[in-house]
Design an enzyme around this catalytic site. Structure first.
Site, PDB file in Angstrom:
ATOM      1  N   ASP A  82     -17.440   7.051  -0.696  1.00 30.06           N
ATOM      2  CA  ASP A  82     -16.186   6.894   0.045  1.00 30.06           C
ATOM      3  C   ASP A  82     -15.897   8.241   0.706  1.00 30.06           C
ATOM      4  O   ASP A  82     -16.535   9.248   0.399  1.00 30.06           O
ATOM      5  CB  ASP A  82     -15.067   6.477  -0.931  1.00 30.06           C
ATOM      6  CG  ASP A  82     -13.741   6.160  -0.239  1.00 30.06           C
ATOM      7  OD1 ASP A  82     -13.727   5.988   0.998  1.00 30.06           O
ATOM      8  OD2 ASP A  82     -12.710   6.090  -0.944  1.00 30.06           O
ATOM      9  N   HIS A 136      -7.610   0.930  -6.108  1.00 27.53           N
ATOM     10  CA  HIS A 136      -7.730   0.013  -4.962  1.00 27.53           C
ATOM     11  C   HIS A 136      -8.432  -1.261  -5.433  1.00 27.53           C
ATOM     12  O   HIS A 136      -9.570  -1.539  -5.069  1.00 27.53           O
ATOM     13  CB  HIS A 136      -8.534   0.709  -3.862  1.00 27.53           C
ATOM     14  CG  HIS A 136      -8.445   0.043  -2.513  1.00 27.53           C
ATOM     15  ND1 HIS A 136      -7.606  -1.022  -2.254  1.00 27.53           N
ATOM     16  CD2 HIS A 136      -9.097   0.308  -1.352  1.00 27.53           C
ATOM     17  CE1 HIS A 136      -7.754  -1.388  -0.983  1.00 27.53           C
ATOM     18  NE2 HIS A 136      -8.649  -0.592  -0.419  1.00 27.53           N
ATOM     19  N   CYS A 184     -16.266   1.370   1.206  1.00 27.18           N
ATOM     20  CA  CYS A 184     -15.086   0.534   1.482  1.00 27.18           C
ATOM     21  C   CYS A 184     -14.645   0.622   2.937  1.00 27.18           C
ATOM     22  O   CYS A 184     -13.942  -0.268   3.411  1.00 27.18           O
ATOM     23  CB  CYS A 184     -13.942   0.936   0.558  1.00 27.18           C
ATOM     24  SG  CYS A 184     -13.342   2.619   0.805  1.00 27.18           S
ATOM     25  N   GLN A 235     -10.204  -4.002  -3.087  1.00 29.11           N
ATOM     26  CA  GLN A 235     -11.482  -3.587  -2.524  1.00 29.11           C
ATOM     27  C   GLN A 235     -12.631  -3.917  -3.468  1.00 29.11           C
ATOM     28  O   GLN A 235     -13.672  -4.441  -3.049  1.00 29.11           O
ATOM     29  CB  GLN A 235     -11.456  -2.073  -2.254  1.00 29.11           C
ATOM     30  CG  GLN A 235     -12.758  -1.531  -1.693  1.00 29.11           C
ATOM     31  CD  GLN A 235     -13.028  -2.047  -0.299  1.00 29.11           C
ATOM     32  OE1 GLN A 235     -12.171  -1.950   0.559  1.00 29.11           O
ATOM     33  NE2 GLN A 235     -14.209  -2.599  -0.057  1.00 29.11           N
ATOM     34  N   ARG A 244     -13.212  -8.832   1.944  1.00 30.21           N
ATOM     35  CA  ARG A 244     -11.806  -8.535   1.624  1.00 30.21           C
ATOM     36  C   ARG A 244     -10.964  -9.780   1.874  1.00 30.21           C
ATOM     37  O   ARG A 244     -10.097 -10.127   1.088  1.00 30.21           O
ATOM     38  CB  ARG A 244     -11.291  -7.379   2.516  1.00 30.21           C
ATOM     39  CG  ARG A 244     -11.917  -6.027   2.250  1.00 30.21           C
ATOM     40  CD  ARG A 244     -11.545  -5.473   0.904  1.00 30.21           C
ATOM     41  NE  ARG A 244     -10.117  -5.350   0.744  1.00 30.21           N
ATOM     42  CZ  ARG A 244      -9.374  -4.331   1.211  1.00 30.21           C
ATOM     43  NH1 ARG A 244      -9.955  -3.326   1.834  1.00 30.21           N
ATOM     44  NH2 ARG A 244      -8.065  -4.293   1.010  1.00 30.21           N
ATOM     45  N   ARG A 262       0.888  -1.180   0.000  1.00 31.73           N
ATOM     46  CA  ARG A 262       0.000   0.000   0.000  1.00 31.73           C
ATOM     47  C   ARG A 262       0.913   1.213   0.000  1.00 31.73           C
ATOM     48  O   ARG A 262       1.727   1.384   0.903  1.00 31.73           O
ATOM     49  CB  ARG A 262      -0.894   0.003   1.242  1.00 31.73           C
ATOM     50  CG  ARG A 262      -1.527   1.369   1.505  1.00 31.73           C
ATOM     51  CD  ARG A 262      -2.619   1.341   2.529  1.00 31.73           C
ATOM     52  NE  ARG A 262      -3.788   0.649   2.017  1.00 31.73           N
ATOM     53  CZ  ARG A 262      -4.980   0.694   2.600  1.00 31.73           C
ATOM     54  NH1 ARG A 262      -5.157   1.375   3.732  1.00 31.73           N
ATOM     55  NH2 ARG A 262      -5.994   0.036   2.081  1.00 31.73           N
TER      56      ARG A 262
HETATM   57  N1   CP Z   1     -11.071  -0.355   2.829  1.00 23.95           N
HETATM   58  C1   CP Z   1      -9.780  -0.390   3.204  1.00 23.95           C
HETATM   59  O1   CP Z   1      -8.859  -0.590   2.407  1.00 23.95           O
HETATM   60  O2   CP Z   1      -9.588  -0.195   4.542  1.00 23.95           O
HETATM   61  P1   CP Z   1      -8.198  -0.002   5.301  1.00 23.95           P
HETATM   62  O3   CP Z   1      -7.679   1.368   4.918  1.00 23.95           O
HETATM   63  O4   CP Z   1      -8.550  -0.096   6.744  1.00 23.95           O
HETATM   64  O5   CP Z   1      -7.239  -1.058   4.855  1.00 23.95           O
HETATM   65  N1  NVA Z   2     -10.123   6.706  -0.735  1.00 21.88           N
HETATM   66  C1  NVA Z   2      -9.630   6.245   0.545  1.00 21.88           C
HETATM   67  C2  NVA Z   2      -9.812   4.767   0.668  1.00 21.88           C
HETATM   68  C3  NVA Z   2      -9.372   4.174   1.960  1.00 21.88           C
HETATM   69  C4  NVA Z   2      -9.524   2.681   2.013  1.00 21.88           C
HETATM   70  C5  NVA Z   2      -8.184   6.643   0.720  1.00 21.88           C
HETATM   71  O1  NVA Z   2      -7.399   6.480  -0.210  1.00 21.88           O
HETATM   72  O2  NVA Z   2      -7.851   7.144   1.785  1.00 21.88           O
END
Ligand code: CP
Ligand code: NVA
Length: 308
Positions: A225, A134, A266, A137, A294, A107
């Site tokens: 989101d 992502h 998400c 997700q 997930r 990530r």
């Molecule tokens: N939805 C998601 O990716 O959550 P986290 O940021 O907690 O991993």
């Molecule tokens: N759009 C959000 C998703 C988190 C899972 C971010 O990137 O922070």
């Protein structure tokens, strides 16, 4: 080498195969405790590195638990504690990690980090979120939709709010899973035209409708989101809130969708901002099923990457 970098970069049949595999593994667990191993142990003897340059709850825990259920081992690494955050190149990091581990999930912020890692690693790389997408997700989200409502093909998905990284992966998925997607949000926060063009070239109807109530007409699924993502500067928060306030998913908006429409997010959610408590906790919300899925979806992604 099978990297899982994005939905639109992954073969259609492979994506569908992963969802089938996820469903089968979920069923096969048959209610056993989360810490209990699966009957099949396809990741036995495998070591998986989970690298986080941004915070995470779901991605971190679901990957860790999923690998262990399948008999593998994990190490969770934070970018700032690695030499990666102190000047070592991504390419060199990739070459080194490939000598120790069998798969890397990362990530990160800039997508170029993910792509460079994949280019130079001798092991598969999975995208656990970048500023741009992502994909894990949305694999979980499609699994969730189909569990509740059957095939997503031909359905209408409405994204309300920021055209961000999660929205991008929904657009990629529209092209690969043959559903229509309507984006409703302010023009300043539109999804990337490149992604829209790609999905359209695969036959998906991607529409932009500024009026949220018109957008949700006939919707089978409404998704939103956070209004401020991890890569967005906090200094933009007020501006973003002002732009997005009209796109909150609340009971009035859900009432404009089909009666049996589902609501997805998400998570993490900012209750009272992009979504109200009534919708989050209401009968149309499947947000915690998404979170659970997930785990199952990523187990299938891991197996596909490793060919096991
Ligand atoms: N939805 C998601 O990716 O959550 P986290 O940021 O907690 O991993
Ligand atoms: N759009 C959000 C998703 C988190 C899972 C971010 O990137 O922070």
């Amino acid at each position: 080498m099978r990297h899982f970098l994005d939905i639109h970069k992954t073969d259609r049949a492979d994506l569908r195969g992963m969802l089938d595999s996820a469903r089968a593994m979920k069923m096969a667990r048959d209610g056993r405790p989360h810490g209990a191993p699966d009957d099949a142990q396809p990741l036995a003897g495998r070591m998986v590195a989970l690298i986080f340059e941004k915070p995470s709850t779901r991605t971190r825990v679901s990957f860790d638990v999923g690998v262990r259920q399948m008999g593998g081992q994990t190490m969770v690494l934070s970018g700032s504690e690695m030499q990666l955050g102190h000047g070592e190149t991504i390419a060199d990091t990739a070459r080194v990690l490939g000598r120790y581990v069998d798969l890397i999930m990362i990530r990160t912020f800039d997508e170029s980090v993910l792509l460079e890692l994949a280019e130079h690693a001798s092991v598969p790389v999975i995208n656990g979120l970048t500023d741009r997408s992502h994909p894990c997700q949305i694999m979980a989200d499609i699994l969730t939709y189909e569990e509740h409502r059957g095939p997503i093909k031909g359905r209408k998905v409405v994204w309300s709010g920021d055209g961000n990284n999660v929205c991008a992966s929904f657009i990629h998925a529209a092209g690969r899973f043959d559903f229509d997607l309507t984006f409703t949000g302010p023009p300043q926060l539109d999804p990337e035209p490149e992604f829209i063009g790609q999905a359209r070239s695969e036959g998906a109807a991607i529409n932009i409708e500024r009026d949220p109530l018109r957008a949700v007409e006939g919707a089978d699924l409404v998704v939103t989101d956070t209004w401020v993502s991890m890569h967005d500067s906090q200094s933009t928060k007020e501006r973003r809130h002002n732009l997005l306030r009209g796109y909150q998913v609340n009971e009035a908006l859900m009432a404009g969708a089909k009666r049996d429409a589902l609501f997805m997010h998400c998570l993490p959610a900012h209750r009272g901002e992009e979504v109200t408590n009534a919708v989050m906790d209401g009968p149309q919300s499947v947000v915690f099923d998404e979170a659970e899925n997930r785990l199952h979806a990523q187990k299938a992604v891991l197996r596909w990457c490793l060919g096991v």
